[in-house]
Design a protein around this motif. Sequence first.
Motif, mmCIF file in Angstrom:
data_model
loop_
_atom_site.group_PDB
_atom_site.id
_atom_site.type_symbol
_atom_site.label_atom_id
_atom_site.label_comp_id
_atom_site.label_asym_id
_atom_site.label_seq_id
_atom_site.Cartn_x
_atom_site.Cartn_y
_atom_site.Cartn_z
ATOM 1 N N ILE A 249 0.825 -1.208 0.000
ATOM 2 C CA ILE A 249 0.000 0.000 0.000
ATOM 3 C C ILE A 249 0.866 1.268 0.000
ATOM 4 O O ILE A 249 0.394 2.343 0.330
ATOM 5 N N CYS A 250 2.119 1.104 -0.372
ATOM 6 C CA CYS A 250 3.065 2.225 -0.396
ATOM 7 C C CYS A 250 3.397 2.601 -1.833
ATOM 8 O O CYS A 250 3.833 1.751 -2.628
ATOM 9 N N MET A 251 3.189 3.861 -2.195
ATOM 10 C CA MET A 251 3.447 4.291 -3.567
ATOM 11 C C MET A 251 4.938 4.296 -3.904
ATOM 12 O O MET A 251 5.318 4.163 -5.058
ATOM 13 N N VAL A 252 5.782 4.426 -2.884
ATOM 14 C CA VAL A 252 7.219 4.396 -3.125
ATOM 15 C C VAL A 252 7.635 3.001 -3.585
ATOM 16 O O VAL A 252 8.383 2.840 -4.562
ATOM 17 N N ALA A 253 7.115 1.986 -2.916
ATOM 18 C CA ALA A 253 7.397 0.604 -3.326
ATOM 19 C C ALA A 253 6.804 0.329 -4.706
ATOM 20 O O ALA A 253 7.413 -0.360 -5.537
ATOM 21 N N TYR A 254 5.637 0.886 -4.961
ATOM 22 C CA TYR A 254 4.964 0.728 -6.259
ATOM 23 C C TYR A 254 5.857 1.239 -7.398
ATOM 24 O O TYR A 254 6.015 0.580 -8.428
ATOM 25 N N TYR A 255 6.484 2.401 -7.179
ATOM 26 C CA TYR A 255 7.358 2.966 -8.211
ATOM 27 C C TYR A 255 8.711 2.273 -8.259
ATOM 28 O O TYR A 255 9.347 2.225 -9.319
ATOM 29 N N HIS A 256 9.149 1.733 -7.124
ATOM 30 C CA HIS A 256 10.392 0.940 -7.150
ATOM 31 C C HIS A 256 10.234 -0.243 -8.109
ATOM 32 O O HIS A 256 11.180 -0.627 -8.806
ATOM 33 N N LYS A 257 9.043 -0.807 -8.156
ATOM 34 C CA LYS A 257 8.812 -1.953 -9.043
ATOM 35 C C LYS A 257 9.001 -1.565 -10.501
ATOM 36 O O LYS A 257 9.414 -2.381 -11.335
ATOM 37 N N LEU A 258 8.730 -0.298 -10.830
ATOM 38 C CA LEU A 258 8.868 0.187 -12.203
ATOM 39 C C LEU A 258 10.300 0.587 -12.544
ATOM 40 O O LEU A 258 10.745 0.416 -13.686
ATOM 41 N N PHE A 259 11.013 1.144 -11.572
ATOM 42 C CA PHE A 259 12.310 1.778 -11.864
ATOM 43 C C PHE A 259 13.515 1.106 -11.199
ATOM 44 O O PHE A 259 14.636 1.545 -11.420
ATOM 45 N N THR A 260 13.286 0.070 -10.414
ATOM 46 C CA THR A 260 14.389 -0.571 -9.687
ATOM 47 C C THR A 260 14.577 -1.997 -10.182
ATOM 48 O O THR A 260 13.601 -2.678 -10.497
ATOM 49 N N LYS A 261 15.822 -2.440 -10.277
ATOM 50 C CA LYS A 261 16.107 -3.807 -10.715
ATOM 51 C C LYS A 261 15.366 -4.801 -9.835
ATOM 52 O O LYS A 261 15.177 -4.566 -8.636
ATOM 53 N N GLU A 262 14.990 -5.922 -10.421
ATOM 54 C CA GLU A 262 14.109 -6.872 -9.746
ATOM 55 C C GLU A 262 14.642 -7.331 -8.390
ATOM 56 O O GLU A 262 13.925 -7.340 -7.391
ATOM 57 N N ASP A 263 15.926 -7.705 -8.339
ATOM 58 C CA ASP A 263 16.498 -8.183 -7.077
ATOM 59 C C ASP A 263 16.508 -7.072 -6.030
ATOM 60 O O ASP A 263 16.232 -7.320 -4.844
ATOM 61 N N ASP A 264 16.816 -5.848 -6.464
ATOM 62 C CA ASP A 264 16.824 -4.717 -5.537
ATOM 63 C C ASP A 264 15.420 -4.377 -5.071
ATOM 64 O O ASP A 264 15.210 -3.974 -3.926
ATOM 65 N N TYR A 265 14.435 -4.545 -5.972
ATOM 66 C CA TYR A 265 13.041 -4.293 -5.595
ATOM 67 C C TYR A 265 12.593 -5.283 -4.514
ATOM 68 O O TYR A 265 11.929 -4.905 -3.535
ATOM 69 N N LYS A 266 12.975 -6.549 -4.669
ATOM 70 C CA LYS A 266 12.621 -7.558 -3.662
ATOM 71 C C LYS A 266 13.230 -7.201 -2.307
ATOM 72 O O LYS A 266 12.599 -7.345 -1.255
ATOM 73 N N LYS A 267 14.459 -6.702 -2.351
ATOM 74 C CA LYS A 267 15.134 -6.291 -1.123
ATOM 75 C C LYS A 267 14.405 -5.121 -0.472
ATOM 76 O O LYS A 267 14.247 -5.074 0.760
ATOM 77 N N VAL A 268 13.943 -4.164 -1.289
ATOM 78 C CA VAL A 268 13.176 -3.020 -0.778
ATOM 79 C C VAL A 268 11.962 -3.510 0.001
ATOM 80 O O VAL A 268 11.697 -3.058 1.124
ATOM 81 N N CYS A 269 11.237 -4.434 -0.577
ATOM 82 C CA CYS A 269 10.013 -4.944 0.057
ATOM 83 C C CYS A 269 10.320 -5.731 1.328
ATOM 84 O O CYS A 269 9.627 -5.584 2.350
#
Length: 344
Positions: A249-269
């Motif tokens: 429910i976080c828009m920052v995480a939502y945009y990370h999915k669009l602009f961040t490499k997949e492995d880094d996005y998983k780490k963010v979450c």
Amino acid sequence: KRVVNKMSKKRILTGDRPTGRLHIGHYFGSIKTRLKLQENDEYEPFILIADVQALTDNFNNPEKVRKNVRELAIDYLSCGIDPNKTTIYIQSMIPETAELTVFYSNLVTIARLQRNPTVKTEIAQKKELFGESVTYGFLGYPVSQAADITCFDGELIPVGEDQLPLIEQCREIVRKFNSIYGKDVLKEPKEVLSGQARIKGLDGNEKMGKSLGNAIYLSDSPEEITKKVMGAVTDPGRIKKDDLGNPDICMVAYYHKLFTKEDDYKKVCEECRAGKRGCVACKKELAKNIIDTLEPIREKRKYYEAHPEEVDKVLIEGTKKAREVAKETMKKVKKAMMLNYFEN
């Protein structure tokens, strides 16, 4: 590489209204699809700058529409739309489209236009502009859009799901025309869905829009991007840095999915859920990723802004080519409608 006869290429028609600069919603929703399609030698893409359609709800502000014609063309070129592969043209400079719109207006009832789900939604959104009196031009823009498509024998139309009712209305018009004036005079278009859901706004709104103030534009400076990202909506239940977060429910995480490499996005979450990632640091990382992704587009834009004569040349040549195609279509249409007077 297989050589494809130009006459056998399938025409693709897409376009945008010149009411403002393109944002990342446009990039993921349509531009990326257009870039992919223009590299396929089986297709002949056309992109129209729909200034006539823009005037249906900006009729009292023609300066806005005129200014944004070139801005839109610059956005296209900056993103990589190649005028050697894709024809970019201005809608109002193709009088054949307006003529075809008049012919089509006899084939569509007012009631059918009022039932169109896309039109109903857009009328509701324009309540402040129209009140209870919707203009003929706005109600009838799907007829004009059908003329845009069929004037170029458009076979494949890249659209979002919200635009599907307009494509269906175009098909209905084509069927009605062919049933009256001759079989297979016009081609029925087919939609091409981008596969990308509509991009949400920074505020969590289901729509990213120019009028909503929740968009990141392709031309935004690094400072503008950072400022916008730092104001993005996060998990409202997360107060302290070590609180467990919900990236869903976080828009920052939502945009990370669009602009961040997949492995880094998983780490963010993972770090967000475990309370090991602060929102400020997360936003700064996202801003950097967006800035880096859009940097090539910004640099190209600077070039075209400094060379407006090159942009104008693309529009002039593209419109000239488009008009020749439209003229051929109208010859066929007028012959079918018995309007080809004084021709041998």
